[in-house]
Design a protein around this motif. Structure first.
Motif, PDB file in Angstrom:
ATOM      1  N   MET A  62       0.819  -1.206   0.000  1.00  0.00           N
ATOM      2  CA  MET A  62       0.000   0.000   0.000  1.00  0.00           C
ATOM      3  C   MET A  62       0.856   1.262   0.000  1.00  0.00           C
ATOM      4  O   MET A  62       0.453   2.297  -0.535  1.00  0.00           O
ATOM      5  CB  MET A  62      -0.944  -0.003   1.205  1.00  0.00           C
ATOM      6  N   GLY A  63       2.047   1.167   0.591  1.00  0.00           N
ATOM      7  CA  GLY A  63       2.961   2.301   0.517  1.00  0.00           C
ATOM      8  C   GLY A  63       3.366   2.583  -0.918  1.00  0.00           C
ATOM      9  O   GLY A  63       3.418   3.737  -1.358  1.00  0.00           O
ATOM     10  N   LYS A  64       3.637   1.516  -1.679  1.00  0.00           N
ATOM     11  CA  LYS A  64       3.984   1.675  -3.098  1.00  0.00           C
ATOM     12  C   LYS A  64       2.770   2.141  -3.901  1.00  0.00           C
ATOM     13  O   LYS A  64       2.888   2.988  -4.794  1.00  0.00           O
ATOM     14  CB  LYS A  64       4.502   0.353  -3.658  1.00  0.00           C
ATOM     15  N   ALA A  65       1.591   1.572  -3.584  1.00  0.00           N
ATOM     16  CA  ALA A  65       0.376   1.932  -4.325  1.00  0.00           C
ATOM     17  C   ALA A  65       0.036   3.402  -4.145  1.00  0.00           C
ATOM     18  O   ALA A  65      -0.448   4.057  -5.078  1.00  0.00           O
ATOM     19  CB  ALA A  65      -0.788   1.054  -3.867  1.00  0.00           C
ATOM     20  N   SER A  66       0.308   3.948  -2.961  1.00  0.00           N
ATOM     21  CA  SER A  66      -0.017   5.352  -2.723  1.00  0.00           C
ATOM     22  C   SER A  66       0.823   6.288  -3.578  1.00  0.00           C
ATOM     23  O   SER A  66       0.387   7.389  -3.921  1.00  0.00           O
ATOM     24  CB  SER A  66       0.169   5.690  -1.236  1.00  0.00           C
ATOM     25  N   ASP A  67       2.037   5.860  -3.926  1.00  0.00           N
ATOM     26  CA  ASP A  67       2.876   6.673  -4.806  1.00  0.00           C
ATOM     27  C   ASP A  67       2.281   6.769  -6.208  1.00  0.00           C
ATOM     28  O   ASP A  67       2.486   7.755  -6.918  1.00  0.00           O
ATOM     29  CB  ASP A  67       4.284   6.083  -4.894  1.00  0.00           C
ATOM     30  N   LEU A  68       1.543   5.726  -6.609  1.00  0.00           N
ATOM     31  CA  LEU A  68       0.950   5.697  -7.945  1.00  0.00           C
ATOM     32  C   LEU A  68      -0.434   6.329  -7.989  1.00  0.00           C
ATOM     33  O   LEU A  68      -0.757   7.075  -8.914  1.00  0.00           O
ATOM     34  CB  LEU A  68       0.848   4.251  -8.441  1.00  0.00           C
ATOM     35  N   VAL A 115      -0.210   4.905   4.766  1.00  0.00           N
ATOM     36  CA  VAL A 115      -0.119   6.269   4.214  1.00  0.00           C
ATOM     37  C   VAL A 115      -0.356   7.350   5.267  1.00  0.00           C
ATOM     38  O   VAL A 115      -0.126   8.528   4.992  1.00  0.00           O
ATOM     39  CB  VAL A 115      -1.122   6.468   3.049  1.00  0.00           C
ATOM     40  N   GLY A 116      -0.794   6.973   6.465  1.00  0.00           N
ATOM     41  CA  GLY A 116      -1.113   7.966   7.494  1.00  0.00           C
ATOM     42  C   GLY A 116       0.065   8.834   7.867  1.00  0.00           C
ATOM     43  O   GLY A 116      -0.034  10.077   7.917  1.00  0.00           O
ATOM     44  N   MET A 117       1.226   8.207   8.132  1.00  0.00           N
ATOM     45  CA  MET A 117       2.419   8.966   8.492  1.00  0.00           C
ATOM     46  C   MET A 117       2.862   9.865   7.346  1.00  0.00           C
ATOM     47  O   MET A 117       3.263  11.017   7.558  1.00  0.00           O
ATOM     48  CB  MET A 117       3.551   8.007   8.878  1.00  0.00           C
ATOM     49  N   ALA A 118       2.772   9.337   6.117  1.00  0.00           N
ATOM     50  CA  ALA A 118       3.176  10.117   4.946  1.00  0.00           C
ATOM     51  C   ALA A 118       2.268  11.338   4.771  1.00  0.00           C
ATOM     52  O   ALA A 118       2.738  12.426   4.398  1.00  0.00           O
ATOM     53  CB  ALA A 118       3.144   9.246   3.700  1.00  0.00           C
TER      54      ALA A 118
END
Length: 461
Positions: A62-68, A115-118
């Protein structure tokens, strides 16, 4: 922070607390679920396994997916996923369906935590340290209060309540997030050229499959052998398949362009490998107590869910109270001394479990809980500081992800250890055996921490 930023923090905080809250409430509910579904601890422990295995896989994806696709979008979708799982799980027709909904719930909460911290780092530019500390309160507070909240809900209703309680939290978080989180622009340059095949390689799907098959097969082999009280050819076969899958996974990860677990980092930085092993063992100790003691209190000492939750508060509250003092201490003296004190406290807490017997006052369990709680408060800060000191700045994102993976591995191993030691039924003798094993692990950590201190590793710079 401005008023809008405070509402932004509440929106994100309510979302991210769902993961620690749901992973901790289950500690008090395990005996109830055993009775409802007529299962032994080894079987019902899949409620724990499934959540942490799914989290360990979903969070990096999900960290990678959020970048996309955008962090706001992933956060909101995660809330919807948790809503669906929390609404469907209480009506599960069987334990298998409950596990399925538990996995879906874990994926949803992992989307939010991932994604919360980001979101906070990107959108809160002033007083960022204050914002991160507020988010930490949501995370650590939910973990600390989870057993108490679970105990109260079980006392006033039934196990379904620990799932339905998510719904109002999700609704409030979604409404606030929809209005307070700014719309972000996904990385179009990456997303437009990303074919399905490229996406598979990007998330390292082969590595994820090998890891999942290997870990689950190995767990099934060990737990099924324990539950049947004998080792059959089928158990050995499953275990061999699991070990082979994990060996192939390790070999594949060394060659993968974007590995699910970047094992090459450990070869390049041995100190990081040792720190992650230590962190995994620390979590094995902590969660063995966290998941084991509530079942002991309810099944052996016949303490109600409500009073079990109250007793477990001594674990969470001592951890919460210790953390801010630990931060100031470690700022002055570095992490080594705090880690040494932490290992000694875990050793004393483990020995206390060995000494407990059916005639011991119930309140005496608070000694072990407080020892582990203070130790956890020290570890939460000291281990993170040690990580920052051992990790090159260029790869701190990668090493932080590995650190979380080590936490999940420790949690999974704790449930496996409890299942092996306790088997079908919790007993006072089983708790003593568990305490002996935890004491040996804690003593090994004492040796490691003192040896590290003699070498001068992680001293204050």
């Amino acid at each position: 922070m401005s008023v809008r930023n405070w509402w932004f923090m509440i929106a994100v905080g309510l979302g991210v607390l769902l993961n620690p809250l749901n992973s901790s409430m289950i500690a008090v509910a395990i005996p109830n679920l055993q009775n409802v579904f007529h299962l032994n601890f080894a079987d019902v422990s899949w409620m724990i396994f499934s959540f942490y295995i799914a989290s360990s896989i979903a969070q990096p994806i999900m960290g990678k997916a959020s970048d996309l696709f955008g962090r706001r979008r992933i956060f909101l979708i995660g809330l919807v996923v948790v809503f669906i799982a929390s609404l469907g799980a209480p009506f599960s027709p069987s334990f298998g369906w409950l596990i399925l909904f538990r996995i879906i719930q874990s994926i949803g909460t992992s989307m939010i935590v991932g994604v919360g911290m980001a979101l906070v780092r990107v959108h809160i530019t002033d007083n960022q340290a204050t914002a991160l500390s507020v988010l930490s309160i949501f995370l650590s507070g939910a973990a600390a209060m989870g057993p108490f909240v679970g105990g109260v809900l079980l006392h006033v209703w039934a196990w379904q309540a620990i799932l339905l309680v998510n719904i109002p939290i999700v609704v409030v978080s979604f409404i606030l997030a929809w209005n307070m989180i700014p719309k972000d622009v996904p990385s179009r340059s990456m997303a437009e050229g990303m074919t399905f095949r490229n996406w598979i390689h990007f998330i390292d799907a082969p590595g994820i499959i090998l890891f999942t098959v290997g870990l689950i097969t190995l767990l099934v082999s060990v737990l099924s052998a324990k539950s049947t009280s004998h080792i059959s050819l089928a158990h050995v076969g499953l275990g061999v398949v699991g070990l082979i899958a994990l060996a192939v996974f390790a070999r594949y990860e060394f060659k993968a362009a974007t590995p699910f677990i970047p094992l090459r980092t450990f070869l390049k930085y041995p100190a990081l490998f040792r720190l992650n092993i230590e962190f995994m063992l620390v979590n094995l100790l902590y969660y063995s107590l966290f998941f084991g003691l509530p079942s002991y209190l309810q099944m052996v000492r016949h303490v109600s869910e409500f009073h079990t939750g109250i007793l477990m508060l001594s674990l969470g509250l001592s951890s919460l109270v210790t953390s801010p003092f630990a931060g100031r201490w470690i700022d002055r003296s570095g992490p080594n001394l705090a880690l040494q004190v932490s290992t000694l406290l875990m050793t004393l807490g483990s020995i206390w479990l060995v000494l407990l017997n059916p005639s011991s006052p119930i309140v005496s369990v608070c000694v072990a809980l407080a020892a582990f709680g203070i130790s956890n408060g020290l570890n939460n800060v000291a281990m993170q500081v040690a990580l920052f000191k051992a990790s090159p700045k260029a790869i701190i994102g990668v090493t932080s992800g590995l650190f979380n993976t080590s936490r999940y591995f420790g949690t999974i191993l704790s449930s496996l250890l409890i299942g092996i030691v306790m088997g079908d039924q919790f007993s006072a003798k089983g708790l003593s055996v568990l305490g002996i094993i935890l004491t040996l692990i804690a003593l090994s950590l004492v040796i490691l921490s003192w040896r590290r201190g003699e070498l001068g590793q992680f001293e204050k710079e």
